[in-house]
Design a protein around this motif. Structure first.
Motif, PDB file in Angstrom:
ATOM      1  N   MET A   1      57.828  29.618  49.060  1.00 44.70           N
ATOM      2  CA  MET A   1      56.752  29.217  48.137  1.00 44.70           C
ATOM      3  C   MET A   1      55.816  30.378  47.816  1.00 44.70           C
ATOM      4  SD  MET A   1      57.134  25.932  47.452  1.00 44.70           S
ATOM      5  CE  MET A   1      58.816  26.491  47.219  1.00 44.70           C
ATOM      6  N   ALA A   2      56.273  31.587  48.118  1.00 42.60           N
ATOM      7  CA  ALA A   2      55.356  32.715  48.030  1.00 42.60           C
ATOM      8  C   ALA A   2      54.711  32.857  46.649  1.00 42.60           C
ATOM      9  CB  ALA A   2      56.081  34.006  48.385  1.00 42.60           C
ATOM     10  N   THR A   3      55.543  32.807  45.635  1.00 42.92           N
ATOM     11  CA  THR A   3      54.993  33.045  44.293  1.00 42.92           C
ATOM     12  C   THR A   3      53.919  32.021  43.949  1.00 42.92           C
ATOM     13  OG1 THR A   3      57.064  33.977  43.603  1.00 42.92           O
ATOM     14  CG2 THR A   3      55.563  33.305  41.870  1.00 42.92           C
ATOM     15  N   VAL A   4      54.245  30.769  44.262  1.00 38.40           N
ATOM     16  CA  VAL A   4      53.263  29.732  43.954  1.00 38.40           C
ATOM     17  C   VAL A   4      51.974  29.978  44.718  1.00 38.40           C
ATOM     18  CG1 VAL A   4      52.751  27.293  44.157  1.00 38.40           C
ATOM     19  CG2 VAL A   4      55.002  28.033  43.370  1.00 38.40           C
ATOM     20  N   ASP A   5      52.124  30.267  45.992  1.00 34.54           N
ATOM     21  CA  ASP A   5      50.918  30.439  46.802  1.00 34.54           C
ATOM     22  C   ASP A   5      50.112  31.667  46.419  1.00 34.54           C
ATOM     23  OD1 ASP A   5      52.390  29.079  49.808  1.00 34.54           O
ATOM     24  OD2 ASP A   5      51.430  28.146  48.080  1.00 34.54           O
ATOM     25  N   VAL A   7      49.462  32.717  43.606  1.00 32.90           N
ATOM     26  CA  VAL A   7      48.666  32.529  42.386  1.00 32.90           C
ATOM     27  C   VAL A   7      47.200  32.300  42.741  1.00 32.90           C
ATOM     28  CG1 VAL A   7      48.274  30.917  40.492  1.00 32.90           C
ATOM     29  CG2 VAL A   7      50.596  31.681  41.044  1.00 32.90           C
ATOM     30  N   GLU A   8      46.348  32.868  41.945  1.00 37.59           N
ATOM     31  CA  GLU A   8      44.916  32.715  42.214  1.00 37.59           C
ATOM     32  C   GLU A   8      44.532  31.241  42.172  1.00 37.59           C
ATOM     33  OE1 GLU A   8      46.212  33.529  39.375  1.00 37.59           O
ATOM     34  OE2 GLU A   8      45.419  31.972  38.087  1.00 37.59           O
ATOM     35  N   PRO A  10      42.592  28.460  40.853  1.00 38.19           N
ATOM     36  CA  PRO A  10      41.746  28.321  39.666  1.00 38.19           C
ATOM     37  C   PRO A  10      40.355  27.845  40.071  1.00 38.19           C
ATOM     38  CG  PRO A  10      43.810  27.063  39.466  1.00 38.19           C
ATOM     39  CD  PRO A  10      43.694  27.509  40.877  1.00 38.19           C
ATOM     40  N   ALA A  11      39.400  28.221  39.266  1.00 37.78           N
ATOM     41  CA  ALA A  11      38.038  27.780  39.517  1.00 37.78           C
ATOM     42  C   ALA A  11      37.971  26.270  39.359  1.00 37.78           C
ATOM     43  CB  ALA A  11      37.092  28.442  38.523  1.00 37.78           C
ATOM     44  N   ALA A  12      36.921  25.688  39.911  1.00 40.56           N
ATOM     45  CA  ALA A  12      36.726  24.252  39.741  1.00 40.56           C
ATOM     46  C   ALA A  12      36.558  23.945  38.249  1.00 40.56           C
ATOM     47  CB  ALA A  12      35.490  23.804  40.519  1.00 40.56           C
ATOM     48  N   GLU A  13      36.858  22.718  37.887  1.00 39.29           N
ATOM     49  CA  GLU A  13      36.649  22.320  36.480  1.00 39.29           C
ATOM     50  C   GLU A  13      35.167  22.534  36.143  1.00 39.29           C
ATOM     51  OE1 GLU A  13      39.439  21.281  35.104  1.00 39.29           O
ATOM     52  OE2 GLU A  13      40.443  21.292  37.051  1.00 39.29           O
ATOM     53  N   SER A 617      42.632  38.021  31.359  1.00 42.37           N
ATOM     54  CA  SER A 617      43.287  36.724  31.562  1.00 42.37           C
ATOM     55  C   SER A 617      42.305  35.751  32.212  1.00 42.37           C
ATOM     56  CB  SER A 617      44.554  36.888  32.395  1.00 42.37           C
ATOM     57  OG  SER A 617      44.230  37.473  33.638  1.00 42.37           O
ATOM     58  N   SER A 620      40.064  34.473  29.477  1.00 39.10           N
ATOM     59  CA  SER A 620      40.845  33.620  28.591  1.00 39.10           C
ATOM     60  C   SER A 620      40.952  32.211  29.169  1.00 39.10           C
ATOM     61  CB  SER A 620      42.237  34.235  28.400  1.00 39.10           C
ATOM     62  OG  SER A 620      43.032  33.390  27.619  1.00 39.10           O
ATOM     63  N   LYS A 621      41.236  32.162  30.463  1.00 43.91           N
ATOM     64  CA  LYS A 621      41.326  30.843  31.103  1.00 43.91           C
ATOM     65  C   LYS A 621      39.967  30.147  31.131  1.00 43.91           C
ATOM     66  CE  LYS A 621      44.845  32.386  34.292  1.00 43.91           C
ATOM     67  NZ  LYS A 621      45.143  32.516  35.718  1.00 43.91           N
TER      68      LYS A 621
END
Lengths: 666, 666
Positions: A1-5, A7-8, A10-13, A617, A620-621
Motif C-alpha cells: 500500500m506504499a503508494t497510497v500511504d 500520498v499527502e 488532504p487538508a480538512a474540508e 498543485s 490548485s487543490k
C-alpha cells in the motif's frame, strides 16, 4: 500500500466562509436589470401577455405557428417595444441600449418570436438604418418599425456563411437602364437559411458582389423586392423553404435565388459607397476590405442580441432546475426517515451553482457591452478604436454566452431527470431553439478568431482587411517584441505587475478569495497566451512553413487566447459591478457569487495555470475545495439567486416541477 | 516584457509520427463488428429497408408516427431479429450476445423504433424472462416475441425514479380471493414515463411493494393486464399520456395508476420469491435488500443496450460531420485561390478526431461488455462476483457512452454550422432522441455512484444492500488499510508497479506513445482516487459529521473515482483488442487511434495528474502537442475511420452535406 500511504493527507474540508448569506430578491433584480429596469419590466408584462405562444409552439402546425409568431411580432411592434432602437422621426424610441435590453428580456419567452423580431428589426431594419441613407430611411423605416413591411437579411449563401467576402451573388450595374441586375451565379450562391424568406418577407436586403462597368468592388447591400403586396413571389425570384429545423420553427427560413432581377440604382444602400448615374463608383473608404468590414460592422448589434438571448435562455433553465433541485427529494442521506433534497447533494450544487455564478458574470458583461454599443451607435463615442473594441467585445461575448447557454440548458435538463424531457417543462424548446445560437450571426470559433486578430494587430485599421492568413503574415513580418508592443498585451502586463508583484515568484501570498488575485490570474493567462501565439506564428513562418499550415497548427492556441481575453473582460465587468455596490448584505452575496465564478473558471483551466507555473498543485487543490465551500455557502440562497433573474412565472411553465412537494407527496 | 520573455521557448511542433497511414475499410469494419458481424449485416439491411421512418418522424402527426413505429416493430419482430435473446422453444434465437449486437446496430436508425423495441423486448420481455418462471414464459413469451402481445415495464413513479426501493405502489395479497390487489397509494406513486403505456401495451409488469398478511417484503414485480383485446383501458386502471417530449415521440410514454386492481396470485413473477395459497411468503434470498438488488440485476441488459445505442448514435453523427468536414471548404488558408477544407484546420481536427478515437474505444469496451453479459445470462459464467462486475461495468459503460453521445452529437452539429440545424441532416433527431439516454435506465450520476459502491465494498454480496449512506457507514467502520485491502484497489496497484516501476520517482522514462504508460496512468488515477475517497469518508465520519453530509461533500470525488475506473476498463478493452490484431497496417492505424484516445483523455484530466505528481508541466505540454500531431497523422484517413463504422448510407440522410462539392461548387 506504499503508494497510497505516501500520498499527502488532504487538508480538512474547508468550512463555509463568512456569515450566513441572505438575499433581498427585488434589490438584486434591480442590480441585474441595470439602467433599463423600466423597459425590462414592460417586456416582462408583454411576455406574460403572450405566454400562450410557448404552448402553441407545440400544439399548432408549423404553418399555423409561423403565422401566429408573425402576428405576435406585429402586436409587439404596435406596442412600440420593437422600435426602441430606431430614430424618433420614424416612430422609434431613439434608445439603442434600451432596445438591446428589451431584446435580452424577450429571451425569456418563445425564441421563435425573439429570432423573428431579430430578423425584422435587428438585421433587416438595422441594415436599412445603418447601411442606407435618408432616402431609404424615409422609404422603409416607419413601415418596418410598425411591422407593416416585413423584410429579410439575405447575406448567407449555401456556399458561404463565415467567409462573407467570398459571396457568389452578383449585382451588375446596367447603365442603359440605370438599374442593378441581381444574379445568383451558381447553386452555391443561393441565399440560404434566410429568416422571414420562406413566407413573410416582401423585401430583402441582398448582399452581392457589386459589378460596375466590369469592375468588381466587393460585397454591397441592395434592397430587392421579392414578393408583391399579395405575397406572390416576384418574377426572377425563386424561393424555397429550408424545411423543418431543430428548433425555431416559428421562423420561416428559406432559400432565395435571383435570375436577372432588376432594381433601380437607388436600391443600393449607399451610406458607405455610391454609384452615380454615369456608372462611377465612389466611396469614402478607399480600401475595399476595410469598406467591407465597416459594412459588416453593423452585424455587431445582431451578435450582441444573440449573446443576450443566450444568457436569458440560460436564466430560464437555471430558474427551473434550481427551484426543482430545492424541492425534489431522492434517497435518504442525512436523515433515515426523509429523503434528501437534490440541492443538498454536493454534486448537484457543483453542477448548478457555478453555472448560476457564470450567468451572473455574463449578465454584467452583457450590460457593459450594451452600454458600449449604445455609446458607439448613438454617436456618443465616435473614435474608430472604440468601434473596433466594441466589435471584438460583441463577437467574444456572443461566443462565450451562447456556449454557456448550450451547456447550462443541457446540465439543467439532466438535473431534472426524465421530467426535464417532457416538453411542458421548457427544456425541449430551450435546447432546440438555442442550439443554433453557437453558429449563427457568426460561428463562435470564427468569432474568436476575429477577437484574436484584433488583439494581435491592436485593432489597427490598416490591418482590418486581413483575414487569418493575412494576420499570420503580418505577425510574422515583425519581431516578436514588436508584436507584443504593438498589441494589447503589454498594457495588460503592466496591470498584472502592479497588482501582484510577487506573481513571478511561484506561489502567491494573496488569498484565493481576493478578486485582485482572480483578475491577475486571468490577465496573466491572456497576456501569456497572446505572446505565445505571436511567437508560434512567427517561428512557423520563419521556418519556411506555408502560412496557412502555420495557422492551422496554432489555431487552437489562437482560439484559447481569444477566449482568455473575453474571460478577462467578463470577470472585470463582474468585479467592477460588485465594487460599485454599497457595503452590505447584497454586496456580500454578490462577492461570493463572483468568487465562485472566478474560482470555478480557474479550476476549469487549472491545468494551464499549473503548466505555466502559476499554480502549485497544493493551491490548485485548495481552489477546488474552495469552490465546494462556496457552493455550500450559497446553497441556502440558491433559489433567491435565480428568483432575482426575474423570469416571469408564466413563461416558466413546468407546472409539476415548480410545485413539487405541494401536489405530490414524494 | 520580462514575464513574456522569461517563459520557456516551446519545443518545435512535433512531426507526425511514423509512416503514412492507410485503411482497408471493410477489414476495419470486420474488427469493429466483432463476433456478431452476420447479425449486424442483417440489421443493416433491415435499417435500409425501413429508412423512410426517419423522414416519417417529421412528416407524420404524433399519433400517426406512433402507429407507424409500432408497425415497424411488429415487422421487425416477424423477421426474428427482435427475439434473438429469447429461448428457442418460444421462437427466440437463444443468443443474448447477438441480441445486444442487433440492438446496437439498430441504433443507427430511428431511435423511437429502437426505444420501443427496447421497451417491448428488453424491459417487458426481459422482466417476464428473468423474473418470471415457466408458467409466465409459457403464457407470454411466444406472443411477445412475435409482437402480438405488447407490454410495458412499469417501474418508475412520478416520485421515485432513481430510488426504486422507495416506490409507493402496493400489491396486497388478499387470501380470501387468492389475489393481489394493486394500488397507487399517492399521486407521487403514479407510474410515470412508462413507454408503451399511453397507447399500445395490453399488459404491464408492475413493480410494487409486496404486502402479505400486513407484512411488507419490498419491491416485487407482477403482470397486470391494463387493456383489453380492443385496446380499451380496464376498470380500476387509469392511463394518461405524458404528452410531447423532446424526442422519441414515436414512443407512447404514459402514466398509469391503479385503484384496487385485482390479479391472480400467479401474476407474481416468482423466480426469486413466491407467495403460497395460505399467504406464506418465501424466497431463496433471505436479505430483503439483496433480493431487491438481485431482481434489479435484470436492468443490466437495458443499461447495456442504452449505452450501445448511444455509441451508435455518435457514429452516425461523426460519419456525417467528418465526411462534410472533408468536403466543405471555407476561407483561403494554404492556397490563395482555393478555400481550405474544414478538416485541414487544426481546430476542426481537434474537435472531431479525438471523438472518433473515443468512439472506437467505447465500441471495443461495449464488445467486452456484451460478451460478459452473454456469458452471465447464458449461464456460461455463474459466479456471483462476475455478475456483480457485470452490473457495475454495464452501469459505468452506459454512463460514459451516453455522455459521450450527447457531447459528440453536439460537437458534430456545430461542426456542420447552420446546415446541421436543418432536420434533414439528422442532428435534430439525434440530439432530441438521445438526450434522455443520460438519465433513463438509471441516471448517469447515480449509476457512477453504484460503480463506486461496488469498488469500495469489493462487490461483496453482504454489502449489496447498502445504499450510499450504508456505504459511508461501512467504509467508516473499517481501518483505511482494511478498506483498501478489501477493495479492488490493491490489485490494480500491483499492476501499476509491475509495469512502471519508476512511477513513484516523478517523471517517467516511458515514451508518451507507449500503451503501457497510458494504462499505468489510468490505473494510478483510479487507485489513487478510490483510496482518497475511502480516506475522506472515514475521516468525515470519524470527525462526528453526519454520514449523509459526509457523502454529500465527498460525492464529486466518489463519482470521479468511478469514472476513472470505467475509463480504465475502456482503455484496457481498446489496448487488448489492438494487441490481438496481426501485425500490419490495420493494427498500426488502430494503434494510432488508441494513442489518440488515451492521450486526449490524459490531456483532458491533465490537471489531476499534475496535482498528483504524475505529470510535469513539460510532459503535460508534450502530451498536448502529441494529440495535435496524432490528429494530423490521422487526418488523411479520417473519412475511412468513420466509413468503417458501417452506417448504412440510407439512414445518414443529409443529402446536401454528403454530396458537398458535387452538386454545389462552393
Amino acid at each position: 500500500m506504499a503508494t497510497v500511504d505516501a500520498v499527502e493527507t488532504p487538508a480538512a474540508e474547508p468550512d463555509e466562509d463568512g456569515p450566513p448569506v441572505h438575499v433581498d430578491v427585488p434589490e438584486l433584480t434591480k442590480v441585474l436589470d441595470g439602467p433599463y429596469a423600466e423597459v425590462r419590466a414592460d417586456v416582462r408584462k408583454e411576455l406574460a401577455r403572450h405566454a400562450e405562444v410557448l404552448e402553441q409552439a407545440e400544439t399548432l402546425s408549423r404553418d399555423e405557428f409561423r403565422e401566429r409568431v408573425k402576428d405576435v411580432i406585429v402586436e409587439i411592434a404596435e406596442s412600440g417595444q420593437a422600435g426602441l432602437g430606431f430614430p424618433a422621426e420614424y416612430g422609434g424610441g431613439a434608445d439603442i441600449g434600451a432596445s438591446i435590453a428589451a431584446f435580452e428580456t424577450m429571451g425569456f419567452g418563445d425564441l421563435s418570436v425573439l429570432v423573428k423580431m431579430g430578423v425584422q428589426f435587428g438585421l433587416f431594419g438595422g441594415a436599412i438604418l445603418h447601411l442606407g441613407t435618408k432616402r431609404h430611411h424615409d422609404r422603409y423605416l416607419a413601415d418596418l418599425i410598425k411591422g407593416k413591411l416585413l423584410g429579410c437579411f439575405a447575406m448567407t449563401e449555401t456556399g458561404h456563411g463565415s467567409n462573407v467576402q467570398a459571396l457568389g451573388t452578383v449585382a451588375t450595374y446596367d447603365q442603359g437602364s440605370d438599374e442593378f441586375v441581381i444574379d445568383t451565379t451558381t447553386a452555391a450562391a443561393t441565399k440560404d437559411y434566410i429568416g422571414n424568406a420562406a413566407r413573410h418577407a416582401r423585401v430583402a436586403v441582398v448582399f452581392a458582389q457589386l459589378d460596375v462597368g466590369g469592375e468588381r468592388h466587393g460585397v454591397h447591400a441592395l434592397v430587392v423586392p421579392i414578393r408583391d403586396e399579395q405575397g406572390e413571389v416576384l418574377p426572377g425570384v425563386e424561393i424555397s423553404d429550408d424545411g423543418l429545423k431543430m428548433g425555431l420553427n416559428g421562423v420561416d427560413n428559406g432559400r432565395i435565388s435571383f435570375q436577372g432581377v432588376r432594381v433601380p440604382r437607388d436600391a443600393l444602400l449607399d451610406r458607405f459607397a455610391t454609384v452615380s448615374e454615369d456608372g462611377t463608383y465612389s466611396s469614402e473608404i478607399e480600401n475595399p476590405s476595410r469598406r467591407f468590414f465597416t459594412m459588416l460592422g453593423t452585424l455587431v448589434q445582431g451578435r450582441t442580441c444573440v449573446g443576450a438571448a443566450g444568457i436569458s435562455a440560460a436564466k430560464v433553465a437555471l430558474t427551473i432546475a434550481v427551484e426543482y433541485g430545492d424541492r425534489r427529494r431522492q434517497f435518504e442521506a442525512t436523515s433515515d426517515d426523509e429523503e434528501e433534497r437534490l440541492l443538498d447533494y454536493g454534486q448537484h450544487q457543483r453542477r448548478l451553482l457555478p453555472l448560476v455564478a457564470r450567468t451572473y458574470a455574463l449578465s454584467f458583461a452583457q450590460e457593459v457591452l450594451t452600454s458600449r454599443l449604445h455609446d458607439v451607435f448613438s454617436g456618443i463615442t465616435t473614435d474608430e478604436v472604440s468601434r473596433r473594441h466594441l466589435e471584438s467585445r460583441a463577437a467574444g461575448t456572443k461566443a462565450l454566452a451562447t456556449w454557456h447557454a448550450t451547456r447550462t440548458i443541457q446540465e439543467c435538463r439532466e438535473a431534472c431527470g426524465g421530467a426535464g424531457y417532457l416538453a411542458v417543462n421548457r427544456f425541449t424548446a430551450l435546447k432546440a431553439d438555442t442550439d443554433v445560437f453557437t453558429t449563427f450571426e457568426g460561428d463562435n470559433t470564427v468569432l474568436l478568431q476575429l477577437v484574436a486578430k484584433g488583439l494581435l494587430t491592436d485593432y489597427a485599421s490598416d490591418f482590418s482587411d486581413l483575414d487569418q492568413l493575412g494576420m499570420v503574415r503580418f505577425v510574422a513580418g515583425l519581431a516578436v517584441d514588436t508584436v507584443l508592443e504593438k498589441t494589447a498585451v503589454h498594457k495588460l502586463l503592466e496591470r498584472v505587475k502592479d497588482v501582484l508583484p510577487g506573481i513571478e515568484g511561484g506561489e502567491q501570498d494573496t488569498g484565493v478569495l481576493d478578486p485582485e488575485y482572480h483578475l491577475a490570474m486571468f490577465r496573466f493567462r491572456e497576456e501569456h497566451q497572446l505572446g505565445g501565439v505571436a511567437r508560434r506564428l512567427k517561428r512557423g513562418v520563419d521556418s519556411g512553413m506555408n502560412p496557412g499550415e502555420v495557422f492551422s497548427r496554432v489555431q487552437d492556441h489562437v482560439i484559447a487566447a481569444a477566449r482568455s481575453h473575453v474571460e478577462r473582460l467578463v470577470l472585470e465587468a463582474f468585479v467592477e459591478r460588485v465594487q460599485e455596490l454599497p457595503e452590505g448584505e447584497l454586496r456580500d452575496v454578490l462577492n461570493a457569487v463572483c468568487d465562485l465564478h472566478a474560482l470555478s473558471s480557474i479550476e476549469a483551466d487549472r491545468a494551464w495555470f499549473m503548466e505555466h507555473g502559476r499554480l502549485s498543485s497544493q493551491r490548485s487543490k485548495a481552489i477546488s475545495r474552495e469552490v465546494g465551500a462556496l457552493c455550500r455557502r450559497l446553497r441556502p440562497v440558491a433559489v433567491d439567486l435565480v428568483a432575482a433573474f426575474g423570469v416571469p412565472r408564466q413563461v416558466l411553465r413546468s407546472p409539476d416541477l415548480l410545485s413539487w412537494g405541494e401536489n405530490t407527496d414524494g
